[in-house]
Design a protein around this motif. Sequence first.
Motif, PDB file in Angstrom:
ATOM      1  N   CYS A  19       0.952  -1.180  -0.194  1.00  0.00           N
ATOM      2  CA  CYS A  19       0.054   0.011   0.090  1.00  0.00           C
ATOM      3  C   CYS A  19       0.971   1.477  -0.115  1.00  0.00           C
ATOM      4  O   CYS A  19       1.723   1.456   0.780  1.00  0.00           O
ATOM      5  CB  CYS A  19      -0.952   0.006   1.239  1.00  0.00           C
ATOM      6  N   ALA A  20       0.724   2.106  -1.133  1.00  0.00           N
ATOM      7  CA  ALA A  20       1.499   3.290  -1.080  1.00  0.00           C
ATOM      8  C   ALA A  20       1.003   4.533  -0.365  1.00  0.00           C
ATOM      9  O   ALA A  20       1.362   5.574  -0.468  1.00  0.00           O
ATOM     10  CB  ALA A  20       1.597   3.714  -2.482  1.00  0.00           C
ATOM     11  N   CYS A  22      -1.780   6.043  -1.121  1.00  0.00           N
ATOM     12  CA  CYS A  22      -2.073   7.271  -1.981  1.00  0.00           C
ATOM     13  C   CYS A  22      -3.457   7.769  -1.832  1.00  0.00           C
ATOM     14  O   CYS A  22      -3.981   9.001  -1.954  1.00  0.00           O
ATOM     15  CB  CYS A  22      -1.966   6.877  -3.438  1.00  0.00           C
ATOM     16  N   GLY A  23      -4.313   6.948  -1.030  1.00  0.00           N
ATOM     17  CA  GLY A  23      -5.720   7.325  -0.759  1.00  0.00           C
ATOM     18  C   GLY A  23      -6.446   7.553  -1.839  1.00  0.00           C
ATOM     19  O   GLY A  23      -7.801   7.816  -1.559  1.00  0.00           O
ATOM     20  N   CYS A  25      -8.274   4.905  -2.660  1.00  0.00           N
ATOM     21  CA  CYS A  25      -9.482   4.300  -2.350  1.00  0.00           C
ATOM     22  C   CYS A  25     -10.620   5.127  -1.504  1.00  0.00           C
ATOM     23  O   CYS A  25     -11.693   4.759  -1.454  1.00  0.00           O
ATOM     24  CB  CYS A  25      -9.278   2.963  -1.373  1.00  0.00           C
ATOM     25  N   CYS A  80      -7.419   0.159  -6.939  1.00  0.00           N
ATOM     26  CA  CYS A  80      -6.107   0.638  -6.290  1.00  0.00           C
ATOM     27  C   CYS A  80      -4.787   0.346  -7.366  1.00  0.00           C
ATOM     28  O   CYS A  80      -4.586  -0.694  -7.823  1.00  0.00           O
ATOM     29  CB  CYS A  80      -5.754  -0.531  -5.071  1.00  0.00           C
ATOM     30  N   SER A  82      -1.825   0.239  -6.534  1.00  0.00           N
ATOM     31  CA  SER A  82      -0.599  -0.623  -6.184  1.00  0.00           C
ATOM     32  C   SER A  82      -1.085  -2.028  -6.047  1.00  0.00           C
ATOM     33  O   SER A  82      -0.262  -3.013  -5.820  1.00  0.00           O
ATOM     34  CB  SER A  82      -0.228  -0.029  -4.691  1.00  0.00           C
TER      35      SER A  82
HETATM   36  S1  SF4 Z   1      -5.610   3.105  -3.247  1.00  0.00           S
HETATM   37 FE1  SF4 Z   1      -4.360   1.142  -2.751  1.00  0.00          FE
HETATM   38  S2  SF4 Z   1      -2.313   1.981  -2.497  1.00  0.00           S
HETATM   39 FE2  SF4 Z   1      -3.679   3.654  -2.355  1.00  0.00          FE
HETATM   40  S3  SF4 Z   1      -4.028   4.146  -0.253  1.00  0.00           S
HETATM   41 FE3  SF4 Z   1      -5.721   2.639  -0.977  1.00  0.00          FE
HETATM   42  S4  SF4 Z   1      -4.975   0.409  -0.645  1.00  0.00           S
HETATM   43 FE4  SF4 Z   1      -3.294   1.992  -0.278  1.00  0.00          FE
END
Ligand code: SF4
Length: 430
Positions: A19-20, A22-23, A25, A80, A82
């Motif tokens: 998990c980066a 990045c937010g 989600c 996501c 990532s």
């Molecule tokens: S979209 Fe994926 S990488 Fe980005 S915060 Fe959410 S779970 Fe983590």
Amino acid sequence: MVFDTVMGIEEAKKEVLKCARCGKCRSVCPVFLETGDETRVARGRISLAEAIFQGEIFYTPELRDYIYSCKKCLRCQAICPSEVNFSEIIDALLEGIEKNMGIPRLARLILRHLLPRRRLFDLTLSIASFGQRFIPGERRGTLRHLPLFFMGNRWLPPLAGQTVLNKYSHAKGPANPKMRVGFFVGCLTNYVYPDMADSLINVLNKLDIEVIVPSQQVCCGIPARSLGDSTAARKLAEKNREVFEAEHLDAIVSGCGTCTLTIKRDYLKILGESWRPMHDKIYDINVFLEKFTRYDTTPLDSTVTYHDPCHLRWGQGIVEEPRKVIGRCATLKEMASPERCCGGGGIFSLIYRDLSMKIGEHKIRSIERSGAEKVVTSCPGCMLQLSDLAAAKNLSVEILHVVELLDRTLKENGKAATAVKQKTGAGNQP
Ligand code: SF4
Ligand code: SF4
């Protein structure tokens, strides 16, 4: 802390590291969009998982609430960048909760001793079905408020007088079938939506397909998975394996997005690679119809809109197939954001009823604005939630499963129909 025995814990730890933060989600999570709470979105839950795995925090009722309030809709996983397998993480957390804090005794009793015994479960529900008539309280059309332990304060249509598994206790089909297909029925269809099962069987029979409905099949196990009870989930998976492997089937179909995902993806994890030959034969009914059958129809003079069940769209990438089936049956009028979650979903909608209805309000507004006469979907869980939402808003709209619409069309405007036998198996994802 009990971690050694949590299934998939090592995979979950690896996924957490991907998990980066990045937010992204946050832009799609139905729970976060309603609550605005960072601890109720994938990123926040992954941070909690990391802290738990490293022993920095412990399981508490508050933490359990953050984890239970995930719908497991998989919307975050699909978006996501990532490619975090969030499912692995949430499953490990749920199992960690069960192992460290336990689950209510009654829930354990139901999951481990009632669900695997179909006759006993039938008896319990037939008593409930009988009692449902005499329960005082509000009604919304045909929906009844059920103050029973297993449905919390949900509203339910009347339970079926005769279950699907009792009705079709042996093989049913054409004289010279082109394929022999097993039907995984699922609890909601068996006890609440038997008409959907009738339609699925009618349609396949009309297409020269023999439908086997093994009467000893049991719940797919999703309630057990949702409460992290891996012992109960394994027991149910093993029972279903025994029952379906004995039938020597060309394919297994299901009309429930959640059941299909569970018996395909989760059983591979629970039962291991020995499940692979069966896994490769399991199809969502829409995919099966598109791949193995041909039929000619004149669409009905009716407009319908389609709601994407999360476990079909995000869990299995099934988007076009239901729309193709619908397109041959009626005029499809897409609602705004058909992919948006309806707020339903097993245990989540029982524990977080108000949040579930709040999430669903967007959906019911989209349905209303579409102006369609019917809402079609492909998951009995979504049908239940949509009925509840429509009744709450006094919205008069018919709610159907895709196979019910197809059955109706074949009866009224069907011309020719048959199965096109080809090899089932490998390449059938997930
Ligand atoms: S979209 Fe994926 S990488 Fe980005 S915060 Fe959410 S779970 Fe983590
Ligand atoms: S699975 Fe659904 S509810 Fe859970 S964090 Fe992801 S998007 Fe939110």
